[in-house]
Design a protein around this motif. Structure first.
Motif, mmCIF file in Angstrom:
data_model
loop_
_atom_site.group_PDB
_atom_site.id
_atom_site.type_symbol
_atom_site.label_atom_id
_atom_site.label_comp_id
_atom_site.label_asym_id
_atom_site.label_seq_id
_atom_site.Cartn_x
_atom_site.Cartn_y
_atom_site.Cartn_z
ATOM 1 N N LEU A 1 0.890 -1.396 -0.123
ATOM 2 C CA LEU A 1 0.288 0.111 0.429
ATOM 3 C C LEU A 1 0.927 0.974 -0.407
ATOM 4 C CD1 LEU A 1 -2.686 -0.617 2.702
ATOM 5 C CD2 LEU A 1 -3.266 -1.056 -0.013
ATOM 6 N N GLY A 2 2.017 1.194 0.964
ATOM 7 C CA GLY A 2 2.400 2.661 1.124
ATOM 8 C C GLY A 2 3.924 2.818 -0.210
ATOM 9 N N LEU A 3 3.500 1.272 -1.248
ATOM 10 C CA LEU A 3 4.853 1.730 -2.445
ATOM 11 C C LEU A 3 3.114 2.369 -3.433
ATOM 12 C CD1 LEU A 3 7.559 0.967 -3.585
ATOM 13 C CD2 LEU A 3 7.301 -0.763 -4.465
ATOM 14 N N GLY A 4 2.604 1.730 -3.489
ATOM 15 C CA GLY A 4 1.561 2.042 -4.475
ATOM 16 C C GLY A 4 0.747 3.651 -4.286
ATOM 17 N N ALA A 5 0.442 3.962 -3.238
ATOM 18 C CA ALA A 5 0.426 5.549 -2.904
ATOM 19 C C ALA A 5 2.027 6.370 -3.085
ATOM 20 C CB ALA A 5 0.117 5.390 -1.474
ATOM 21 N N LEU A 6 2.878 5.606 -2.769
ATOM 22 C CA LEU A 6 4.257 6.734 -3.401
ATOM 23 C C LEU A 6 4.526 6.671 -4.984
ATOM 24 C CD1 LEU A 6 6.442 7.808 -1.884
ATOM 25 C CD2 LEU A 6 8.004 5.912 -2.540
ATOM 26 N N PHE A 7 3.850 5.187 -5.491
ATOM 27 C CA PHE A 7 4.218 5.450 -6.624
ATOM 28 C C PHE A 7 2.984 6.124 -7.550
ATOM 29 C CE2 PHE A 7 7.584 4.015 -9.638
ATOM 30 C CZ PHE A 7 8.684 3.076 -8.194
ATOM 31 N N LEU A 8 2.100 6.514 -6.892
ATOM 32 C CA LEU A 8 0.228 7.263 -7.454
ATOM 33 C C LEU A 8 0.997 8.613 -7.222
ATOM 34 C CD1 LEU A 8 -2.951 5.636 -5.772
ATOM 35 C CD2 LEU A 8 -1.969 6.289 -8.696
ATOM 36 N N LEU A 9 1.324 9.491 -6.127
ATOM 37 C CA LEU A 9 1.198 10.258 -5.775
ATOM 38 C C LEU A 9 2.504 11.490 -6.753
ATOM 39 C CD1 LEU A 9 1.794 12.703 -3.305
ATOM 40 C CD2 LEU A 9 3.480 11.889 -2.732
ATOM 41 N N ARG A 10 3.571 10.166 -6.847
ATOM 42 C CA ARG A 10 5.069 10.840 -8.113
ATOM 43 C C ARG A 10 3.895 11.155 -9.553
ATOM 44 N NH1 ARG A 10 10.004 6.885 -8.497
ATOM 45 N NH2 ARG A 10 10.189 8.211 -10.366
ATOM 46 N N LEU A 11 3.279 10.024 -9.427
ATOM 47 C CA LEU A 11 2.541 10.444 -11.127
ATOM 48 C C LEU A 11 1.910 11.553 -10.896
ATOM 49 C CD1 LEU A 11 2.486 8.352 -13.365
ATOM 50 C CD2 LEU A 11 -0.277 7.881 -12.578
ATOM 51 N N PHE A 12 1.483 11.526 -9.675
ATOM 52 C CA PHE A 12 0.538 12.988 -10.391
ATOM 53 C C PHE A 12 0.961 14.878 -9.980
ATOM 54 C CE2 PHE A 12 -3.417 10.654 -8.930
ATOM 55 C CZ PHE A 12 -4.002 10.357 -9.425
ATOM 56 N N TRP A 13 2.365 14.142 -9.043
ATOM 57 C CA TRP A 13 3.205 15.107 -8.906
ATOM 58 C C TRP A 13 3.860 15.348 -10.506
ATOM 59 C CZ3 TRP A 13 4.407 19.062 -5.902
ATOM 60 C CH2 TRP A 13 5.189 19.970 -6.008
ATOM 61 N N THR A 14 4.371 14.336 -11.449
ATOM 62 C CA THR A 14 5.608 14.719 -12.207
ATOM 63 C C THR A 14 4.524 15.067 -13.093
ATOM 64 O OG1 THR A 14 6.260 12.395 -12.763
ATOM 65 C CG2 THR A 14 7.404 12.901 -11.081
ATOM 66 N N LYS A 15 3.901 14.365 -13.603
ATOM 67 C CA LYS A 15 2.450 15.110 -14.039
ATOM 68 C C LYS A 15 1.805 16.521 -14.709
ATOM 69 C CE LYS A 15 2.566 11.999 -18.161
ATOM 70 N NZ LYS A 15 2.801 12.010 -18.571
ATOM 71 N N GLY A 16 1.436 16.090 -12.669
ATOM 72 C CA GLY A 16 0.704 17.587 -12.999
ATOM 73 C C GLY A 16 1.212 19.577 -12.016
ATOM 74 N N ALA A 17 2.729 18.692 -11.340
ATOM 75 C CA ALA A 17 2.565 20.093 -10.807
ATOM 76 C C ALA A 17 4.651 20.187 -11.737
ATOM 77 C CB ALA A 17 2.886 20.026 -8.940
ATOM 78 N N ALA A 18 5.115 19.279 -11.854
ATOM 79 C CA ALA A 18 6.861 19.289 -11.739
ATOM 80 C C ALA A 18 6.983 18.968 -13.251
ATOM 81 C CB ALA A 18 7.398 18.605 -10.534
ATOM 82 N N GLY A 19 6.583 17.984 -13.913
ATOM 83 C CA GLY A 19 6.988 18.191 -15.616
ATOM 84 C C GLY A 19 7.785 16.438 -15.609
ATOM 85 N N ALA A 20 7.315 15.812 -16.073
ATOM 86 C CA ALA A 20 8.069 14.464 -15.758
ATOM 87 C C ALA A 20 9.255 14.071 -16.459
ATOM 88 C CB ALA A 20 6.532 13.444 -15.958
ATOM 89 N N THR A 21 9.559 14.791 -17.622
ATOM 90 C CA THR A 21 10.446 14.872 -18.235
ATOM 91 C C THR A 21 11.335 16.344 -18.345
ATOM 92 O OG1 THR A 21 11.842 14.072 -20.142
ATOM 93 C CG2 THR A 21 9.699 14.864 -20.299
ATOM 94 N N ARG A 22 12.942 15.724 -18.144
ATOM 95 C CA ARG A 22 13.774 16.967 -18.421
ATOM 96 C C ARG A 22 14.645 16.444 -19.601
ATOM 97 N NH1 ARG A 22 11.381 19.230 -15.590
ATOM 98 N NH2 ARG A 22 11.568 19.980 -13.494
ATOM 99 N N LEU A 23 13.927 15.859 -20.747
ATOM 100 C CA LEU A 23 14.775 15.652 -21.964
ATOM 101 C C LEU A 23 14.468 16.534 -22.873
ATOM 102 C CD1 LEU A 23 16.275 13.531 -23.643
ATOM 103 C CD2 LEU A 23 13.675 12.734 -23.944
ATOM 104 N N PRO A 24 15.614 17.391 -23.198
ATOM 105 C CA PRO A 24 15.065 19.003 -24.039
ATOM 106 C C PRO A 24 14.658 18.148 -25.272
ATOM 107 C CG PRO A 24 17.320 18.092 -23.182
ATOM 108 C CD PRO A 24 16.638 16.809 -23.019
ATOM 109 N N THR A 25 13.537 19.283 -25.374
ATOM 110 C CA THR A 25 12.545 19.468 -26.471
ATOM 111 C C THR A 25 12.722 19.153 -28.037
ATOM 112 O OG1 THR A 25 12.586 21.505 -26.682
ATOM 113 C CG2 THR A 25 10.637 20.593 -25.993
ATOM 114 N N ASP A 26 14.641 19.278 -28.250
ATOM 115 C CA ASP A 26 15.314 19.095 -29.341
ATOM 116 C C ASP A 26 15.972 18.382 -29.590
ATOM 117 O OD1 ASP A 26 17.276 20.263 -27.641
ATOM 118 O OD2 ASP A 26 18.007 21.469 -28.724
#
Ligand code: HEM
Length: 166
Positions: free
Chosen positions: A51-76
């Motif tokens: 449950l803890g690992l699942g909750a952490l990965f859900l939080l991470r998914l929402f955080w990177t998708k919603g707030a912080a941006g999931a990738t730093r790969l340069p757009t070019d």
């Protein structure tokens, strides 16, 4: 010449390295046999860990998708790098959620007689498949990080590690 990645924030880095530690710990502790779940302490720990690992990965998914941006790969960066990075990230999330959900399914099947042996076998099969897929994806993920450090030199590795003297 591609542009240089800017750093992930400390929350994203904290969640990334905490989940890496938990995944490593999960493999080290392992369970050899489903019968070990007959010990109430083991069952409680496994369910709490899942449950803890699942909750952490859900939080991470929402955080990177919603707030912080999931990738730093340069757009070019080349298209194939965007594709490979996305595919491996999706695979990493899918295997972790696969491990967590099938693990909870195994625990549920073990404690109730309603779901039957077929359900339990299917959950064990899914669990073992996802547990084998994750290390392969992690190898690809780490190879990608090294590719960016050694060949592309575009700061993508450093975006998650900070300026380590590598
Ligand atoms: C030595 C180990 C590791 C290294 C060097 C590493 C490196 C990185 C780097 C550089 C990024 C940023 C990529 C970008 O901005 O596009 C990243 C993101 C990511 N890493 Fe790792 N990583 C490691 C271990 C792990 C582990 C164990 C997991 C667990 C599943 C993981 C899952 C992810 C995911 C899903 C992302 C995408 C962004 C996010 O959702 O946080 N990594 N990693």
């Amino acid at each position: 010449m591609t542009s240089t990645a800017h750093s992930h924030g400390f929350v994203t880095k904290g969640i990334h390295w905490l989940s890496a530690g938990l995944i490593g710990y999960g493999y080290l502790k392992g369970l050899d046999d489903v019968a070990q779940l007959s010990h109430p302490g083991v069952m409680q720990f496994e369910v709490a860990f899942a449950l803890g690992l699942g909750a952490l990965f859900l939080l991470r998914l929402f955080w990177t998708k919603g707030a912080a941006g999931a990738t730093r790969l340069p757009t070019d960066a080349p298209k194939w790098e965007h594709f490979a990075s996305k595919a491996v990230h999706v695979g990493l999330y899918a295997s972790v959620f696969g491990i967590v959900l099938s693990g909870l399914g195994i625990a549920l099947a073990y404690t109730t007689s309603v779901l039957g042996g077929l359900f339990q076998s299917a959950m064990i099969g899914l669990h073992e498949f996802a547990l084998s897929a994750l290390p392969v994806l992690l190898l690809a993920h780490i190879a990608g990080a090294i590719w960016h450090k050694v060949v592309r030199r575009d700061g993508v590795l450093e975006s998650m590690t900070g300026k380590l003297p590598l």
